[in-house]
Motif scaffolding. Structure first.
Motif, mmCIF file in Angstrom:
data_model
loop_
_atom_site.group_PDB
_atom_site.id
_atom_site.type_symbol
_atom_site.label_atom_id
_atom_site.label_comp_id
_atom_site.label_asym_id
_atom_site.label_seq_id
_atom_site.Cartn_x
_atom_site.Cartn_y
_atom_site.Cartn_z
ATOM 1 N N LEU A 223 0.423 -4.609 6.133
ATOM 2 C CA LEU A 223 0.454 -4.215 4.726
ATOM 3 C C LEU A 223 -0.938 -3.879 4.187
ATOM 4 C CD1 LEU A 223 3.166 -6.727 3.564
ATOM 5 C CD2 LEU A 223 3.435 -4.244 3.839
ATOM 6 N N ARG A 224 -1.973 -4.539 4.696
ATOM 7 C CA ARG A 224 -3.343 -4.178 4.311
ATOM 8 C C ARG A 224 -3.665 -2.751 4.770
ATOM 9 N NH1 ARG A 224 -5.536 -8.662 2.427
ATOM 10 N NH2 ARG A 224 -5.209 -10.540 3.621
ATOM 11 N N GLY A 225 -3.143 -2.398 5.952
ATOM 12 C CA GLY A 225 -3.313 -1.029 6.437
ATOM 13 C C GLY A 225 -2.658 -0.029 5.501
ATOM 14 N N VAL A 226 -1.476 -0.368 5.003
ATOM 15 C CA VAL A 226 -0.788 0.483 4.031
ATOM 16 C C VAL A 226 -1.630 0.572 2.764
ATOM 17 C CG1 VAL A 226 1.246 0.657 2.544
ATOM 18 C CG2 VAL A 226 1.513 0.000 4.942
ATOM 19 N N ALA A 227 -2.139 -0.563 2.311
ATOM 20 C CA ALA A 227 -2.944 -0.597 1.085
ATOM 21 C C ALA A 227 -4.185 0.282 1.210
ATOM 22 C CB ALA A 227 -3.330 -2.033 0.748
ATOM 23 N N SER A 228 -4.771 0.328 2.391
ATOM 24 C CA SER A 228 -5.978 1.145 2.565
ATOM 25 C C SER A 228 -5.661 2.637 2.464
ATOM 26 C CB SER A 228 -6.649 0.829 3.907
ATOM 27 O OG SER A 228 -5.851 1.278 4.985
ATOM 28 N N ARG A 229 -4.381 3.023 2.667
ATOM 29 C CA ARG A 229 -3.983 4.429 2.580
ATOM 30 C C ARG A 229 -3.336 4.783 1.239
ATOM 31 N NH1 ARG A 229 -2.060 2.737 7.463
ATOM 32 N NH2 ARG A 229 0.106 2.844 6.798
ATOM 33 N N THR A 230 -2.546 3.860 0.663
ATOM 34 C CA THR A 230 -1.740 4.216 -0.509
ATOM 35 C C THR A 230 -2.009 3.370 -1.743
ATOM 36 O OG1 THR A 230 0.059 2.717 0.101
ATOM 37 C CG2 THR A 230 0.171 4.961 0.973
ATOM 38 N N GLY A 231 -2.694 2.280 -1.599
ATOM 39 C CA GLY A 231 -2.917 1.372 -2.724
ATOM 40 C C GLY A 231 -4.394 1.147 -2.934
ATOM 41 N N ARG A 232 -4.765 -0.114 -2.916
ATOM 42 C CA ARG A 232 -6.187 -0.416 -3.075
ATOM 43 C C ARG A 232 -6.512 -1.700 -2.328
ATOM 44 N NH1 ARG A 232 -7.303 -3.098 -8.987
ATOM 45 N NH2 ARG A 232 -6.406 -5.062 -8.401
ATOM 46 N N VAL A 233 -7.732 -1.796 -1.879
ATOM 47 C CA VAL A 233 -8.250 -2.994 -1.221
ATOM 48 C C VAL A 233 -9.580 -3.309 -1.880
ATOM 49 C CG1 VAL A 233 -8.996 -4.054 0.937
ATOM 50 C CG2 VAL A 233 -7.143 -2.367 0.968
ATOM 51 N N GLU A 234 -9.680 -4.508 -2.449
ATOM 52 C CA GLU A 234 -10.923 -4.910 -3.107
ATOM 53 C C GLU A 234 -11.937 -5.374 -2.066
ATOM 54 O OE1 GLU A 234 -9.842 -7.857 -6.015
ATOM 55 O OE2 GLU A 234 -8.653 -6.414 -7.177
ATOM 56 N N LYS A 235 -13.190 -5.416 -2.436
ATOM 57 C CA LYS A 235 -14.244 -5.870 -1.525
ATOM 58 C C LYS A 235 -13.970 -7.268 -0.995
ATOM 59 C CE LYS A 235 -17.913 -3.049 -3.434
ATOM 60 N NZ LYS A 235 -19.182 -3.010 -4.151
ATOM 61 N N SER A 236 -13.329 -8.092 -1.816
ATOM 62 C CA SER A 236 -13.024 -9.466 -1.411
ATOM 63 C C SER A 236 -11.940 -9.531 -0.343
ATOM 64 C CB SER A 236 -12.565 -10.269 -2.630
ATOM 65 O OG SER A 236 -11.309 -9.767 -3.087
ATOM 66 N N GLY A 237 -11.183 -8.421 -0.190
ATOM 67 C CA GLY A 237 -10.096 -8.400 0.784
ATOM 68 C C GLY A 237 -8.714 -8.434 0.158
ATOM 69 N N TYR A 238 -8.628 -8.793 -1.124
ATOM 70 C CA TYR A 238 -7.351 -8.759 -1.834
ATOM 71 C C TYR A 238 -6.868 -7.322 -1.867
ATOM 72 C CZ TYR A 238 -4.004 -9.011 -5.698
ATOM 73 O OH TYR A 238 -2.876 -8.909 -6.469
ATOM 74 N N ALA A 239 -5.564 -7.104 -1.611
ATOM 75 C CA ALA A 239 -5.040 -5.740 -1.526
ATOM 76 C C ALA A 239 -3.735 -5.593 -2.291
ATOM 77 C CB ALA A 239 -4.824 -5.366 -0.061
ATOM 78 N N GLU A 240 -3.436 -4.361 -2.663
ATOM 79 C CA GLU A 240 -2.153 -4.004 -3.267
ATOM 80 C C GLU A 240 -1.659 -2.760 -2.544
ATOM 81 O OE1 GLU A 240 -3.306 -3.471 -7.344
ATOM 82 O OE2 GLU A 240 -2.830 -5.543 -7.830
ATOM 83 N N THR A 241 -0.412 -2.802 -2.074
ATOM 84 C CA THR A 241 0.102 -1.687 -1.284
ATOM 85 C C THR A 241 0.336 -0.429 -2.093
ATOM 86 O OG1 THR A 241 2.417 -2.320 -1.619
ATOM 87 C CG2 THR A 241 1.284 -3.195 0.351
ATOM 88 N N GLY A 242 0.556 -0.557 -3.395
ATOM 89 C CA GLY A 242 1.061 0.572 -4.153
ATOM 90 C C GLY A 242 2.516 0.767 -3.741
ATOM 91 N N LEU A 243 3.186 1.728 -4.350
ATOM 92 C CA LEU A 243 4.596 1.954 -4.037
ATOM 93 C C LEU A 243 4.740 2.539 -2.640
ATOM 94 C CD1 LEU A 243 6.009 3.344 -7.386
ATOM 95 C CD2 LEU A 243 6.448 1.116 -6.353
ATOM 96 N N VAL A 244 5.615 1.929 -1.862
ATOM 97 C CA VAL A 244 5.909 2.391 -0.508
ATOM 98 C C VAL A 244 7.352 2.880 -0.506
ATOM 99 C CG1 VAL A 244 6.118 1.714 1.915
ATOM 100 C CG2 VAL A 244 4.329 0.689 0.479
ATOM 101 N N ARG A 245 7.570 4.132 -0.148
ATOM 102 C CA ARG A 245 8.931 4.670 -0.055
ATOM 103 C C ARG A 245 9.612 4.077 1.174
ATOM 104 N NH1 ARG A 245 11.381 6.587 -4.134
ATOM 105 N NH2 ARG A 245 12.732 7.785 -2.780
ATOM 106 N N MET A 246 10.878 3.732 1.020
ATOM 107 C CA MET A 246 11.659 3.172 2.110
ATOM 108 C C MET A 246 11.825 4.232 3.190
ATOM 109 S SD MET A 246 13.051 0.454 3.021
ATOM 110 C CE MET A 246 14.433 -0.603 3.130
ATOM 111 N N ALA A 247 11.164 4.035 4.330
ATOM 112 C CA ALA A 247 11.279 5.001 5.423
ATOM 113 C C ALA A 247 11.107 4.326 6.776
ATOM 114 C CB ALA A 247 10.250 6.119 5.261
ATOM 115 N N SER A 248 10.138 3.468 6.896
ATOM 116 C CA SER A 248 9.793 2.868 8.175
ATOM 117 C C SER A 248 10.361 1.454 8.305
ATOM 118 C CB SER A 248 8.269 2.813 8.309
ATOM 119 O OG SER A 248 7.886 1.940 9.336
#
Length: 149
Positions: free
Chosen positions: A51-76
């Motif tokens: 999910l952190r990998g998803v966050a790095s592409r579609t959401g956000r990852v803070e310097k501290s490491g806390y992440a948010e995925t953002g909306l993920v479309r149901m596909a995978s």
């Protein structure tokens, strides 16, 4: 659903059962990914990494490491599986259908709110003991009584 009398393990399992029960109606989902905690099982750590990998592409990852995925479309199936594994450990996770929110989880599985229509409720009742499902009106009445004590 009300946590009273449930262990954390039971709440995690309930969250996963609920998410799997509504999978067929979910069109998108999102979660935060807090910093890895020492008490997280290995499969939860692995799911958090996905999910952190998803966050790095579609959401956000803070310097501290806390992440948010953002909306993920149901596909995978892999991403959904990671979401189901991890969501009970998140501070906030939601899964939605085309009409809006279906499941909202909060505070590391301390709270589960499910918005269902009749057919969805029947699917959920097949996987969770009906006496453990508490309709919102009943839950609010119980909470009001507890505050009076």
């Amino acid at each position: 659903m009300d946590r009273d009398g449930w262990s954390h393990t039971e709440m995690v399992e309930a969250c996963r059962l609920v998410l799997n029960a509504v999978q067929g109606t979910v069109t998108e989902y999102e979660t935060d990914v807090p910093l890895t905690a020492p008490d997280w099982p290995a499969e939860v750590v692995a799911a958090a990494d996905v999910l952190r990998g998803v966050a790095s592409r579609t959401g956000r990852v803070e310097k501290s490491g806390y992440a948010e995925t953002g909306l993920v479309r149901m596909a995978s199936d892999e991403l959904w599986s990671a979401f189901v594994t991890f969501a009970p450990w998140a501070y906030s996770a939601t899964a939605s259908d085309d009409s809006g929110r279906v499941v909202s989880l909060a505070d590391e599985s301390q709270s589960i709110v499910v918005y269902l229509d009749g057919p969805q409720l029947e699917v959920l009742r097949q996987v969770i003991e009906p006496t453990r499902l508490v309709p919102e009106k009943e839950w609010r009445a119980v909470q009001k009584q507890r505050r009076k004590r």
